[in-house]
Enzyme design. Sequence first.
Site, PDB file in Angstrom:
ATOM      1  N   ASP A 100      43.065  18.587  67.832  1.00 32.50           N
ATOM      2  CA  ASP A 100      42.691  17.331  67.476  1.00 32.50           C
ATOM      3  C   ASP A 100      41.637  17.421  66.674  1.00 32.50           C
ATOM      4  O   ASP A 100      40.876  18.440  66.524  1.00 32.50           O
ATOM      5  CB  ASP A 100      42.563  16.369  68.765  1.00 32.50           C
ATOM      6  CG  ASP A 100      41.249  16.772  69.525  1.00 32.50           C
ATOM      7  OD1 ASP A 100      41.410  17.999  69.908  1.00 32.50           O
ATOM      8  OD2 ASP A 100      40.548  15.976  69.962  1.00 32.50           O
ATOM      9  N   ASP A 138      37.113  21.389  61.703  1.00 34.46           N
ATOM     10  CA  ASP A 138      36.750  21.580  63.034  1.00 34.46           C
ATOM     11  C   ASP A 138      37.880  20.843  63.827  1.00 34.46           C
ATOM     12  O   ASP A 138      37.908  19.620  63.935  1.00 34.46           O
ATOM     13  CB  ASP A 138      35.366  20.662  63.410  1.00 34.46           C
ATOM     14  CG  ASP A 138      35.122  20.577  64.934  1.00 34.46           C
ATOM     15  OD1 ASP A 138      35.691  21.089  65.602  1.00 34.46           O
ATOM     16  OD2 ASP A 138      34.320  19.618  65.066  1.00 34.46           O
ATOM     17  N   GLU A 168      40.186  17.587  72.533  1.00 42.41           N
ATOM     18  CA  GLU A 168      38.673  18.252  72.676  1.00 42.41           C
ATOM     19  C   GLU A 168      37.706  17.056  72.326  1.00 42.41           C
ATOM     20  O   GLU A 168      36.642  17.088  72.658  1.00 42.41           O
ATOM     21  CB  GLU A 168      38.671  19.545  72.110  1.00 42.41           C
ATOM     22  CG  GLU A 168      37.392  20.370  72.197  1.00 42.41           C
ATOM     23  CD  GLU A 168      36.286  19.797  71.329  1.00 42.41           C
ATOM     24  OE1 GLU A 168      35.042  20.381  71.443  1.00 42.41           O
ATOM     25  OE2 GLU A 168      36.639  19.166  70.368  1.00 42.41           O
ATOM     26  N   GLU A 169      38.158  16.590  71.299  1.00 37.16           N
ATOM     27  CA  GLU A 169      37.028  15.713  70.539  1.00 37.16           C
ATOM     28  C   GLU A 169      36.775  14.440  71.284  1.00 37.16           C
ATOM     29  O   GLU A 169      35.794  13.613  71.060  1.00 37.16           O
ATOM     30  CB  GLU A 169      37.502  15.512  69.026  1.00 37.16           C
ATOM     31  CG  GLU A 169      37.616  16.583  68.315  1.00 37.16           C
ATOM     32  CD  GLU A 169      36.393  17.206  68.126  1.00 37.16           C
ATOM     33  OE1 GLU A 169      35.346  16.930  68.553  1.00 37.16           O
ATOM     34  OE2 GLU A 169      36.319  18.074  66.855  1.00 37.16           O
ATOM     35  N   ASP A 192      35.803  28.010  67.670  1.00 38.68           N
ATOM     36  CA  ASP A 192      35.366  26.554  67.477  1.00 38.68           C
ATOM     37  C   ASP A 192      33.809  26.489  67.139  1.00 38.68           C
ATOM     38  O   ASP A 192      33.211  25.604  67.374  1.00 38.68           O
ATOM     39  CB  ASP A 192      35.668  25.460  68.511  1.00 38.68           C
ATOM     40  CG  ASP A 192      35.436  24.150  68.355  1.00 38.68           C
ATOM     41  OD1 ASP A 192      35.454  23.852  67.099  1.00 38.68           O
ATOM     42  OD2 ASP A 192      35.291  23.197  69.486  1.00 38.68           O
ATOM     43  N   HIS A 490      32.103  16.206  62.155  1.00 38.08           N
ATOM     44  CA  HIS A 490      32.418  14.893  62.635  1.00 38.08           C
ATOM     45  C   HIS A 490      31.891  13.735  61.795  1.00 38.08           C
ATOM     46  O   HIS A 490      31.931  12.649  62.319  1.00 38.08           O
ATOM     47  CB  HIS A 490      31.573  14.813  63.976  1.00 38.08           C
ATOM     48  CG  HIS A 490      32.161  15.555  65.055  1.00 38.08           C
ATOM     49  ND1 HIS A 490      31.612  15.501  66.427  1.00 38.08           N
ATOM     50  CD2 HIS A 490      32.826  16.603  65.267  1.00 38.08           C
ATOM     51  CE1 HIS A 490      32.060  16.399  67.099  1.00 38.08           C
ATOM     52  NE2 HIS A 490      32.902  17.208  66.383  1.00 38.08           N
TER      53      HIS A 490
END
Length: 519
Positions: A100, A138, A168-169, A192, A490
């Site tokens: 994700d 990412d 994960e996010e 990551d 992000h």
Amino acid sequence: QAPAVARYAMNVDEALKLESSKALLKQLEEPQLLWKYFLSMQETPRPSHKLERITEKLVNFGKALGCETIVDKAGNVILRKPASPGLEDVPGLALQGHMDMVTSKNADTEFNFDTDPINCYINEEGWLKARGTTLGADNGVGVCAGLALMEEPDLQRPMIELLITANEETDMSGAENVDPTILKSERMLNLDSEDEDRICIGCAGGFERKFNLPIKKEKRSGQSYYRLHLHQGSGGHTGVDIHCGIANGIKLLCRILQYAISCNTTDTPSTDLFSLVSFNGGTAINSIPREAVAVIATSSDMWEKYLRDAVNKEADNIKQEYKQTDKNLTLHITKIDTPPTEECLTGESTVASIAMVGALPHGVHRMSPVVPGLVETSNSVSIAEIQDSTMFVHCFARSSSLTGMPALSRELVATGKLMGATVSEEIAAFPGWDPNPSSPLLTVVKEQFQAIGLQPDVYAVHAGLECGLIQNQYPKMDCVSIGPQIEGAHSPDEKASVKSVARFYKIMTNIVKALAKKK
């Protein structure tokens, strides 16, 4: 029995459906196998918790690669590639990344993360970026490096397992609930990280809390409406960027409004200066909010006599304070004819809502007394919104201290309750990952960095990697994390260095070759 290994798993026309993707692939340098898979992932929406399409694509990749392909109950995809002939007795290697991506975009960008492909391009400095949105390097680059290694036709390798986790996010539910019986490897390379000359061997744990302050609303007549939009902050990651002093749009817009209330020079009570009609800031729990928007209701006379100057004065103060970290930060004020709703908060609820956001801490809570430059404990005020009956705030706390994290949690609860809010239990809590400087895998990884002329910095990070959660399920797992140079993760400024990705992939290839020789 795993199916036969394919020499070339999937050609470009099979992997890429968009002509724009094929054109961009021709512009990209080696490793072409990695970029092929990455651009294919970019064609497929993959917001957290909406992963059906990317899961299907990853399963198809695995089958084409001749892998044993598994989807566990947590939604993780596991691909297992058999060892090269003669290497069946060499211990296997797990590679790990997440499928994700954070879905953050600029306010003026028209984009639907549920349906639209990411629009990538290479800028003049050689960085891969997306137009107005997060890129998804990412952790798409890491996942696709694993896929590419499985396709490399002449690479001698031990058994390779690629664990691609879900969500994960947001809540790390994939890693938290990974099936503890699937992986056969006892060494794992997490893919990551985002600094090409560093090797990560530990990370912070974290948790979320939600705050709901009850509010009252009313209809007011004879009001004028003003939209205050604080935007063009730098944005960033609530872990790795929390110490950088980056502007938090939510906190700073509330600071502007709180200044107008606290420095009231009129004869009007502070609760009658203006009323909040709406407030919205932040898009992802692990992103520092780069903007926030409030609509306020007030009389035209009050706006002209006091509020306009007060708001602009504090906005100018903020722009001066943040000129080094957020040079484009701007407050844009617009008078609007039609408010978003007929009701606004009462004066008391307006003051209380702004005060709660002001009281909740954002930023570094404590630096590590042991590791120079490492943030030990922090909190991010990540999302805030006026809802039907509450002022809602969503925070994300992190700490590498087993005692500091629960202490911060108690402080957040106390702050919320003092303000009259209901406070959730800890949400999506995850453990830290304890460093192991004596890791055998670390020794091999360091050697491969040095082989291409890099002297890596071995470190722990104030961000959440999934290694600690996976070690909960696989206690013997020896973990190390590496990655290419990715900046602005992000946020819509996210970018990946094309040349760094090539070096990262070279290191990964050499790690596999080195491990293939160790029985």
